[in-house]
Design an enzyme around this catalytic site. Structure first.
Site, PDB file in Angstrom:
ATOM      1  N   SER A   1       0.835  -1.203   0.000  1.00  0.00           N
ATOM      2  CA  SER A   1       0.000   0.000   0.000  1.00  0.00           C
ATOM      3  C   SER A   1       0.865   1.247   0.000  1.00  0.00           C
ATOM      4  CB  SER A   1      -0.958   0.001   1.195  1.00  0.00           C
ATOM      5  OG  SER A   1      -0.237  -0.113   2.414  1.00  0.00           O
ATOM      6  N   GLU A   2       2.026   1.207   0.699  1.00  0.00           N
ATOM      7  CA  GLU A   2       2.977   2.319   0.653  1.00  0.00           C
ATOM      8  C   GLU A   2       4.407   1.813   0.748  1.00  0.00           C
ATOM      9  OE1 GLU A   2      -0.749   4.436   1.892  1.00  0.00           O
ATOM     10  OE2 GLU A   2       0.357   2.884   2.980  1.00  0.00           O
ATOM     11  N   THR A   3       5.298   2.555   0.087  1.00  0.00           N
ATOM     12  CA  THR A   3       6.748   2.375   0.177  1.00  0.00           C
ATOM     13  C   THR A   3       7.334   3.750   0.451  1.00  0.00           C
ATOM     14  OG1 THR A   3       6.762   0.519  -1.373  1.00  0.00           O
ATOM     15  CG2 THR A   3       8.839   1.714  -1.084  1.00  0.00           C
TER      16      THR A   3
ATOM     17  N   HIS B   1       0.451   5.041   8.745  1.00  0.00           N
ATOM     18  CA  HIS B   1       1.321   3.911   9.055  1.00  0.00           C
ATOM     19  C   HIS B   1       2.696   4.070   8.417  1.00  0.00           C
ATOM     20  CE1 HIS B   1       0.869   1.476   5.289  1.00  0.00           C
ATOM     21  NE2 HIS B   1       1.792   0.693   5.816  1.00  0.00           N
TER      22      HIS B   1
END
Length: 276
Positions: free
Chosen positions: A45-47, A76
Site C-alpha cells: 500500500s505504501e513504500t 502507518h
C-alpha cells in the site's frame, strides 16, 4: 547501487498481523520516477524513502509512495519510517520526540514504552456530507441509509468520509461494492471490551474497491470526530484488520492542548539491501 532496505509491520507487535511498509533507508540520489517504479514493484500500500532533512527543525525527510502515486502524508508510513530511521541509528535532535519532514510539512512523533505515536494533522475538510453522496455510500456498503448512525467528512488528505454504524458487528458484516470515495467505517464494541471501536477503510484502486489493513490517517481523523462529538473518550484503542485476518491495534490519545496522537507498535520483518 545497493541500498539498505527494511520491511516493517505497523500497528502490531506480532509480525504479519498489522500493515506492511517497505522502507528504503538511504533514498538520497533517487529521482521521483525511480522511487515510483520501486513502489509499484513492491506492490504494498505504501513504500517510503528516507532522506536528509531539508529544514533544521526536522530529524529526517520522507517521501511516501503508493504503487501509483506519491502522498504528502500517511499514518502507518509515518510510524514505520520513524521506526526504520531509529533502527538504522538515527539520533533525534530532541529527547523523546522525532520530527519528520514530509510533503504535508513537519510531523511530530513521540517515542514511549517501546511504541511510537504521531500527532494527528488538522482536517482539510470536515462537516456534513451531501445526501446524494451518503446514499451512494450506503448503497456501496450494502446497507440502508437508516443503518448509518452518523456520517461526516473527516478528511486529512486522503479524502475520507467517516461513517458510524450501530456496533462493531455491523462493521465486520460489510461486504462492499464499489465505493465512490475513501470511506472509513467505525462501530463501537460493548463497554469493557479490549477495543472501543472496530474500524474498516475502503477505497477505490484500479476501478475496484480495496480495503486497507490498518490505517493511521483514518484513525487520526476518526478520533478527532469521535472525541469532538463525545462518542469516544481518550485514551481508547481501535481494532482494524479483523475482516482481513489481521489484528491491528491503534492507540488514540489526546494531550492537554487537545491534540490527538495516533500510536502503535512496529516490528521489523525483513532487512537487507536492494539494488536501486
Amino acid at each position: 547501487m545497493m541500498r539498505a532496505f527494511t520491511q516493517v509491520d505497523v500497528f502490531t507487535d506480532v509480525p504479519y498481523r498489522g500493515n506492511a511498509l517497505a522502507v528504503v533507508v538511504d533514498g538520497e540520489g533517487l529521482n521521483t520516477e525511480e522511487m515510483q517504479r520501486f513502489a509499484a514493484w513492491t506492490n504494498l500500500s505504501e513504500t517510503t524513502f528516507l532522506l536528509p532533512p531539508g529544514t533544521p527543525e526536522a530529524d529526517y525527510r520522507v517521501r511516501i509512495f503508493t504503487p501509483s502515486t506519491e502522498l504528502p502524508f500517511a499514518g502507518h508510513p509515518t510510524l514505520g519510517s520513524c521506526h526504520a530511521w531509529l533502527e538504522a541509528g538515527g539520533v533525534p535532535l530532541r529527547e523523546g520526540e522525532i520530527v519528520q519532514e514530509c510533503g504535508a510539512g513537519l510531523v511530530r512523533v513521540r517515542r514511549a514504552d517501546g511504541s511510537l505515536a504521531f500527532q494527528a494533522p488538522p482536517l482539510v475538510r470536515s462537516g456534513p456530507v451531501d445526501e446524494p453522496l451518503v446514499a451512494r455510500i450506503a448503497e456501496a456498503l450494502g446497507i440502508g441509509r437508516g443503518d448509518i448512525v452518523d456520517v461526516e467528512w473527516a478528511d486529512n488528505g486522503p479524502g475520507w468520509v467517516a461513517v458510524l454504524l450501530a456496533d462493531a458487528d455491523a462493521v465486520l458484516a460489510l461486504r462492499p461494492g464499489t465505493v465512490p470515495c475513501g470511506v472509513g467505517v467505525a462501530g463501537p464494541y460493548p463497554e469493557g471490551a479490549e477495543c472501543a471501536y472496530e474500524v474498516r477503510a475502503f477505497f477505490t484502486l484500479q476501478g475496484a474497491t480495496a480495503e486497507d489493513p490498518v490505517t493511521g490517517s483514518l484513525n487520526a481523523s476518526l478520533a478527532q470526530w469521535l472525541l469532538r462529538t463525545g462518542r469516544a473518550k481518550a485514551p481508547y484503542v481501535a481494532s482494524q484488520g479483523t475482516a482481513l485476518g489481521r489484528s491491528g491495534r491503534v492507540h488514540l490519545s489526546a494531550d492537554a492542548e487537545g491534540d490527538v496522537w495516533v500510536g502503535g507498535s512496529v516490528v521489523t520483518c525483513v532487512t537487507g539491501r536492494v539494488e536501486l
